[in-house]
Design a protein around this motif. Sequence first.
Motif, short mmCIF file in Angstrom:
data_model
loop_
_atom_site.label_atom_id
_atom_site.label_comp_id
_atom_site.label_asym_id
_atom_site.label_seq_id
_atom_site.Cartn_x
_atom_site.Cartn_y
_atom_site.Cartn_z
N ALA A 105 0.65 -1.24 -0.06
CA ALA A 105 0.08 -0.04 -0.02
C ALA A 105 0.95 1.30 -0.01
CB ALA A 105 -0.86 -0.08 1.23
N ALA A 106 1.83 1.18 0.65
CA ALA A 106 2.80 2.51 0.71
C ALA A 106 4.07 2.27 0.00
CB ALA A 106 3.24 2.71 2.33
N ASP A 107 4.10 1.48 -0.99
CA ASP A 107 5.29 1.10 -1.59
C ASP A 107 5.19 2.08 -2.69
OD1 ASP A 107 7.42 0.47 -3.18
OD2 ASP A 107 6.79 -1.75 -3.51
N PRO A 108 6.25 3.12 -2.82
CA PRO A 108 6.33 4.09 -3.83
C PRO A 108 6.41 3.67 -5.42
CG PRO A 108 8.00 4.69 -2.10
CD PRO A 108 7.43 3.40 -1.99
N ALA A 109 6.78 2.30 -5.53
CA ALA A 109 6.92 1.62 -6.78
C ALA A 109 5.85 1.34 -7.37
CB ALA A 109 8.00 0.47 -6.63
N ASP A 110 4.83 1.49 -6.83
CA ASP A 110 3.55 1.17 -7.22
C ASP A 110 2.89 2.30 -8.12
OD1 ASP A 110 2.44 2.61 -5.42
OD2 ASP A 110 1.13 1.24 -4.41
N GLY A 111 3.36 3.32 -8.23
CA GLY A 111 3.11 4.59 -8.81
C GLY A 111 2.08 5.39 -8.00
N ALA A 112 1.50 5.14 -6.59
CA ALA A 112 0.70 5.85 -5.84
C ALA A 112 1.52 6.76 -4.80
CB ALA A 112 -0.12 4.95 -5.08
N ASP A 113 0.83 7.65 -4.39
CA ASP A 113 1.30 8.63 -3.11
C ASP A 113 1.55 7.74 -1.94
OD1 ASP A 113 1.62 10.43 -1.13
OD2 ASP A 113 0.02 11.71 -1.57
N SER A 114 2.72 7.83 -1.54
CA SER A 114 3.01 6.85 -0.22
C SER A 114 2.48 7.17 0.83
CB SER A 114 4.64 6.80 -0.29
OG SER A 114 5.12 8.34 0.19
N ASP A 115 1.69 8.45 0.86
CA ASP A 115 0.92 8.89 1.98
C ASP A 115 -0.29 8.75 2.07
OD1 ASP A 115 3.54 9.91 3.41
OD2 ASP A 115 3.22 11.66 2.14
N ALA A 116 -0.68 8.17 0.99
CA ALA A 116 -2.32 7.92 0.59
C ALA A 116 -2.70 6.57 1.21
CB ALA A 116 -2.63 8.10 -0.91
N ALA A 117 -3.89 6.54 1.71
CA ALA A 117 -4.48 5.24 2.21
C ALA A 117 -4.93 4.57 1.07
CB ALA A 117 -5.75 5.65 3.00
N PRO A 118 -4.82 3.20 1.23
CA PRO A 118 -5.24 2.36 -0.28
C PRO A 118 -6.59 2.72 -0.15
CG PRO A 118 -4.51 0.91 2.07
CD PRO A 118 -4.24 2.47 2.20
N PRO A 119 -7.10 2.23 -1.54
CA PRO A 119 -8.49 2.33 -1.75
C PRO A 119 -9.32 1.31 -0.75
CG PRO A 119 -7.53 1.19 -3.66
CD PRO A 119 -6.32 2.00 -2.43
N PRO A 120 -10.46 1.56 -0.34
CA PRO A 120 -11.15 0.74 0.36
C PRO A 120 -11.82 -0.50 -0.47
CG PRO A 120 -12.59 2.56 -0.29
CD PRO A 120 -11.09 2.73 -0.62
N ALA A 121 -11.71 -1.70 0.25
CA ALA A 121 -12.19 -2.82 -0.32
C ALA A 121 -13.93 -3.10 -0.21
CB ALA A 121 -11.82 -4.12 0.26
N LEU A 122 -14.52 -2.97 -1.25
CA LEU A 122 -16.04 -3.16 -1.45
C LEU A 122 -16.49 -4.45 -0.83
CD1 LEU A 122 -16.93 0.02 -3.44
CD2 LEU A 122 -16.13 0.00 -0.84
N ALA A 123 -15.87 -5.37 -1.53
CA ALA A 123 -16.16 -6.61 -1.39
C ALA A 123 -14.93 -7.46 -1.52
CB ALA A 123 -17.17 -7.06 -2.70
N ALA A 124 -15.00 -8.89 -0.89
CA ALA A 124 -13.99 -9.57 -0.83
C ALA A 124 -14.53 -10.93 -0.83
CB ALA A 124 -13.34 -9.56 0.80
N ILE A 125 -13.54 -11.71 -1.39
CA ILE A 125 -14.07 -13.22 -1.73
C ILE A 125 -12.84 -14.04 -1.37
CG2 ILE A 125 -14.53 -14.69 -3.53
CD1 ILE A 125 -15.12 -12.32 -5.51
N ARG A 126 -13.06 -14.70 -0.47
CA ARG A 126 -11.91 -15.74 0.29
C ARG A 126 -12.08 -17.22 -0.31
NH1 ARG A 126 -11.55 -19.33 4.41
NH2 ARG A 126 -13.36 -18.91 5.18
N PHE A 127 -11.00 -17.80 -0.99
CA PHE A 127 -10.89 -19.14 -1.57
C PHE A 127 -10.57 -20.20 -0.51
CE2 PHE A 127 -10.94 -15.87 -4.58
CZ PHE A 127 -11.90 -16.26 -5.63
N ASP A 128 -10.56 -21.42 -1.19
CA ASP A 128 -10.34 -22.48 -0.21
C ASP A 128 -8.77 -22.73 0.02
OD1 ASP A 128 -9.64 -23.42 -2.73
OD2 ASP A 128 -10.62 -25.26 -2.65
N ASP A 129 -7.97 -21.95 -0.46
CA ASP A 129 -6.57 -21.90 0.16
C ASP A 129 -6.21 -20.58 0.81
OD1 ASP A 129 -6.93 -19.76 -1.80
OD2 ASP A 129 -5.22 -20.27 -3.23
N ASP A 130 -7.34 -19.91 1.35
CA ASP A 130 -7.22 -18.92 2.56
C ASP A 130 -6.61 -17.57 1.84
OD1 ASP A 130 -8.48 -20.01 4.64
OD2 ASP A 130 -6.53 -20.86 5.21
N ARG A 131 -6.67 -17.54 0.49
CA ARG A 131 -6.13 -16.19 -0.21
C ARG A 131 -7.72 -15.57 -0.30
NH1 ARG A 131 -2.69 -16.65 -5.60
NH2 ARG A 131 -1.75 -14.79 -4.66
N THR A 132 -7.47 -14.32 -0.33
CA THR A 132 -8.85 -13.44 -0.48
C THR A 132 -8.41 -12.43 -1.46
OG1 THR A 132 -9.11 -13.75 2.00
CG2 THR A 132 -10.23 -11.80 0.95
#
Length: 291
Positions: free
Chosen positions: A89-116
Amino acid sequence: MPESPEVQALAEELDAELTGRAIAEVDVVEFRVAKTRARPLESLVGERVAGVARHGKLIDLAVESGAHLVVSLGRHGWARWAEADADRAADPADGADSDAAPPPALAAIRFDDDRTLELTDAGTFVSLGAWVVDDPREVPAIAKQGPDPADAEYTRADFDRVVAGRRKQVKAVLQEQESLAGIGNAYSDEILFAARVSPVVHASTLDADQLDRLYEATVGVIRSAIDARRGIPIADQKAAKVAAMRVHGRAGEPCPECGGEIRDFTFGSTTAQYCPDCQTGGELLPLKGGG
């Protein structure tokens, strides 16, 4: 706005990572995301992913029962792996402002390997949308889509049918999903620059040579961008897109071809970019508020 090259890369990563995985849990944080209230996203719990594909700017996650979860990323939507978010989220390499909060998750899907997988929206209004349907064409945005220039079957006849003779600004035609699926503000700027065509002329005024150049640029820019984005992690797609732009987002910088200054102009409710020397014969296009 995510466009076909980035959405294709997203679909390919999700297809590789999720095919065969079962959906263990769905959490819809923002109720406005769900567009099929009679078939909530939660109804997919227990289903196994059969594959992930792209339709224009939309993602289609198919499950083995035959249902489809179709996601429109809208203007500011995207997807991320939840376990990677804290580190990136705060990695400058991603092209975003390092001080900006990451965008909110409006939905989340968890799979059977526990990845979301989180579906996010960085806008001031909810543009992210999701449908559970039996056929992707039940989603209006897919039902009305025109041919996709990224498809190998896309032909010059497909292009001429929706562009040649149109009494509409050519940039607007390129972004019209009913005519050419998958192109938005950024890639239309890039296509028009590659074709050396003014963004505001009516398509009906283009001569044969200009139409030839515009067709080649439309197919070439989109397919080359898809090839370039392929294999880049979805967390890095925004930065990769920004870095690859030749004119879009480059106002005030020198043109990579002629050295002149790239300029902003107002287009509808947004701002776009062009090179006056390469595209408009030196004419400056209007910029709301001056400039």
